[in-house]
Design a protein around this motif. Sequence first.
Motif, PDB file in Angstrom:
ATOM      1  N   MET A   1       0.849  -1.164   0.000  1.00 38.95           N
ATOM      2  CA  MET A   1       0.000   0.000   0.000  1.00 38.95           C
ATOM      3  C   MET A   1       0.902   1.236   0.000  1.00 38.95           C
ATOM      4  O   MET A   1       1.743   1.397   0.875  1.00 38.95           O
ATOM      5  CB  MET A   1      -0.899  -0.030   1.237  1.00 38.95           C
ATOM      6  CG  MET A   1      -1.535   1.263   1.592  1.00 38.95           C
ATOM      7  SD  MET A   1      -3.228   1.626   1.155  1.00 38.95           S
ATOM      8  CE  MET A   1      -4.041   0.131   0.929  1.00 38.95           C
ATOM      9  N   PRO A   2       0.738   2.099  -0.975  1.00 43.72           N
ATOM     10  CA  PRO A   2       1.555   3.322  -1.015  1.00 43.72           C
ATOM     11  C   PRO A   2       1.090   4.332   0.033  1.00 43.72           C
ATOM     12  O   PRO A   2      -0.036   4.276   0.520  1.00 43.72           O
ATOM     13  CB  PRO A   2       1.310   3.851  -2.427  1.00 43.72           C
ATOM     14  CG  PRO A   2      -0.010   3.303  -2.814  1.00 43.72           C
ATOM     15  CD  PRO A   2      -0.136   1.981  -2.125  1.00 43.72           C
ATOM     16  N   THR A   3       1.994   5.236   0.359  1.00 43.87           N
ATOM     17  CA  THR A   3       1.647   6.368   1.209  1.00 43.87           C
ATOM     18  C   THR A   3       1.794   7.626   0.367  1.00 43.87           C
ATOM     19  O   THR A   3       2.536   7.648  -0.624  1.00 43.87           O
ATOM     20  CB  THR A   3       2.551   6.458   2.450  1.00 43.87           C
ATOM     21  OG1 THR A   3       3.904   6.595   2.033  1.00 43.87           O
ATOM     22  CG2 THR A   3       2.413   5.239   3.330  1.00 43.87           C
ATOM     23  N   TYR A   4       1.063   8.655   0.754  1.00 43.50           N
ATOM     24  CA  TYR A   4       1.082   9.913   0.012  1.00 43.50           C
ATOM     25  C   TYR A   4       1.374  11.060   0.964  1.00 43.50           C
ATOM     26  O   TYR A   4       0.954  11.038   2.117  1.00 43.50           O
ATOM     27  CB  TYR A   4      -0.277  10.167  -0.649  1.00 43.50           C
ATOM     28  CG  TYR A   4      -0.679   9.126  -1.655  1.00 43.50           C
ATOM     29  CD1 TYR A   4      -0.369   9.266  -2.992  1.00 43.50           C
ATOM     30  CD2 TYR A   4      -1.366   7.984  -1.255  1.00 43.50           C
ATOM     31  CE1 TYR A   4      -0.732   8.303  -3.921  1.00 43.50           C
ATOM     32  CE2 TYR A   4      -1.738   7.012  -2.172  1.00 43.50           C
ATOM     33  CZ  TYR A   4      -1.418   7.180  -3.501  1.00 43.50           C
ATOM     34  OH  TYR A   4      -1.790   6.221  -4.415  1.00 43.50           O
ATOM     35  N   VAL A   5       2.096  12.060   0.459  1.00 41.46           N
ATOM     36  CA  VAL A   5       2.324  13.293   1.194  1.00 41.46           C
ATOM     37  C   VAL A   5       1.860  14.426   0.285  1.00 41.46           C
ATOM     38  O   VAL A   5       2.361  14.590  -0.831  1.00 41.46           O
ATOM     39  CB  VAL A   5       3.807  13.488   1.570  1.00 41.46           C
ATOM     40  CG1 VAL A   5       4.004  14.814   2.283  1.00 41.46           C
ATOM     41  CG2 VAL A   5       4.294  12.343   2.427  1.00 41.46           C
ATOM     42  N   VAL A   6       0.867  15.182   0.756  1.00 47.55           N
ATOM     43  CA  VAL A   6       0.328  16.313   0.004  1.00 47.55           C
ATOM     44  C   VAL A   6       0.797  17.572   0.729  1.00 47.55           C
ATOM     45  O   VAL A   6       0.526  17.758   1.909  1.00 47.55           O
ATOM     46  CB  VAL A   6      -1.207  16.260  -0.066  1.00 47.55           C
ATOM     47  CG1 VAL A   6      -1.738  17.380  -0.939  1.00 47.55           C
ATOM     48  CG2 VAL A   6      -1.680  14.898  -0.588  1.00 47.55           C
ATOM     49  N   THR A   7       1.524  18.430   0.002  1.00 47.88           N
ATOM     50  CA  THR A   7       2.147  19.599   0.598  1.00 47.88           C
ATOM     51  C   THR A   7       1.632  20.873  -0.054  1.00 47.88           C
ATOM     52  O   THR A   7       1.606  20.976  -1.274  1.00 47.88           O
ATOM     53  CB  THR A   7       3.683  19.528   0.424  1.00 47.88           C
ATOM     54  OG1 THR A   7       4.139  18.292   0.958  1.00 47.88           O
ATOM     55  CG2 THR A   7       4.378  20.674   1.123  1.00 47.88           C
ATOM     56  N   GLY A   8       1.242  21.832   0.781  1.00 48.59           N
ATOM     57  CA  GLY A   8       0.838  23.152   0.300  1.00 48.59           C
ATOM     58  C   GLY A   8       1.949  24.149   0.563  1.00 48.59           C
ATOM     59  O   GLY A   8       2.539  24.160   1.642  1.00 48.59           O
ATOM     60  N   LYS A   9       2.242  24.967  -0.442  1.00 48.31           N
ATOM     61  CA  LYS A   9       3.324  25.946  -0.327  1.00 48.31           C
ATOM     62  C   LYS A   9       2.780  27.352  -0.538  1.00 48.31           C
ATOM     63  O   LYS A   9       1.805  27.546  -1.272  1.00 48.31           O
ATOM     64  CB  LYS A   9       4.414  25.641  -1.357  1.00 48.31           C
ATOM     65  CG  LYS A   9       5.046  24.280  -1.145  1.00 48.31           C
ATOM     66  CD  LYS A   9       6.112  23.982  -2.164  1.00 48.31           C
ATOM     67  CE  LYS A   9       6.704  22.596  -1.909  1.00 48.31           C
ATOM     68  NZ  LYS A   9       7.791  22.297  -2.823  1.00 48.31           N
ATOM     69  N   ASN A  10       3.445  28.334   0.076  1.00 41.89           N
ATOM     70  CA  ASN A  10       3.025  29.719  -0.098  1.00 41.89           C
ATOM     71  C   ASN A  10       3.683  30.320  -1.334  1.00 41.89           C
ATOM     72  O   ASN A  10       4.365  29.622  -2.089  1.00 41.89           O
ATOM     73  CB  ASN A  10       3.315  30.539   1.171  1.00 41.89           C
ATOM     74  CG  ASN A  10       4.795  30.598   1.505  1.00 41.89           C
ATOM     75  OD1 ASN A  10       5.650  30.268   0.702  1.00 41.89           O
ATOM     76  ND2 ASN A  10       5.099  31.027   2.715  1.00 41.89           N
ATOM     77  N   THR A  11       3.506  31.621  -1.545  1.00 45.45           N
ATOM     78  CA  THR A  11       4.019  32.262  -2.760  1.00 45.45           C
ATOM     79  C   THR A  11       5.539  32.252  -2.847  1.00 45.45           C
ATOM     80  O   THR A  11       6.089  32.303  -3.943  1.00 45.45           O
ATOM     81  CB  THR A  11       3.515  33.712  -2.851  1.00 45.45           C
ATOM     82  OG1 THR A  11       3.859  34.397  -1.641  1.00 45.45           O
ATOM     83  CG2 THR A  11       2.014  33.765  -3.067  1.00 45.45           C
ATOM     84  N   SER A  12       6.238  32.171  -1.710  1.00 37.78           N
ATOM     85  CA  SER A  12       7.696  32.117  -1.759  1.00 37.78           C
ATOM     86  C   SER A  12       8.234  30.690  -1.797  1.00 37.78           C
ATOM     87  O   SER A  12       9.436  30.463  -1.725  1.00 37.78           O
ATOM     88  CB  SER A  12       8.306  32.897  -0.589  1.00 37.78           C
ATOM     89  OG  SER A  12       7.717  32.564   0.626  1.00 37.78           O
ATOM     90  N   GLY A  13       7.331  29.701  -1.925  1.00 35.07           N
ATOM     91  CA  GLY A  13       7.751  28.312  -2.067  1.00 35.07           C
ATOM     92  C   GLY A  13       7.989  27.584  -0.768  1.00 35.07           C
ATOM     93  O   GLY A  13       8.446  26.447  -0.776  1.00 35.07           O
ATOM     94  N   GLU A  14       7.688  28.229   0.360  1.00 32.84           N
ATOM     95  CA  GLU A  14       7.869  27.576   1.651  1.00 32.84           C
ATOM     96  C   GLU A  14       6.682  26.689   1.976  1.00 32.84           C
ATOM     97  O   GLU A  14       5.539  27.034   1.690  1.00 32.84           O
ATOM     98  CB  GLU A  14       8.024  28.629   2.752  1.00 32.84           C
ATOM     99  CG  GLU A  14       9.225  29.517   2.570  1.00 32.84           C
ATOM    100  CD  GLU A  14       9.194  30.705   3.510  1.00 32.84           C
ATOM    101  OE1 GLU A  14       8.093  31.169   3.868  1.00 32.84           O
ATOM    102  OE2 GLU A  14      10.277  31.169   3.888  1.00 32.84           O
TER     103      GLU A  14
END
Length: 65
Positions: A1-14
């Motif tokens: 079973m795979p795992t997923y990481v969903v990442t949100g970044k701001n306008t400066s890429g952080e």
Amino acid sequence: MPTYVVTGKNTSGEQVVSVNISGINQEPTIVPEIDVVNAVRAFLAGTAGVNSVVAQRYEQVITVI
């Protein structure tokens, strides 16, 4: 079973938010896994302060010799 990481970044890429999906358990398959990941991506994309969203998939490969 795979795992997923969903990442949100701001306008400066952080990175401002990260969601780990360690497992989507179902038998039989009712919803494709990618639909669940895309729902989380869409939710984060609509959140104030999030400029871009990236989803990564990780799979463990076990080899028996």
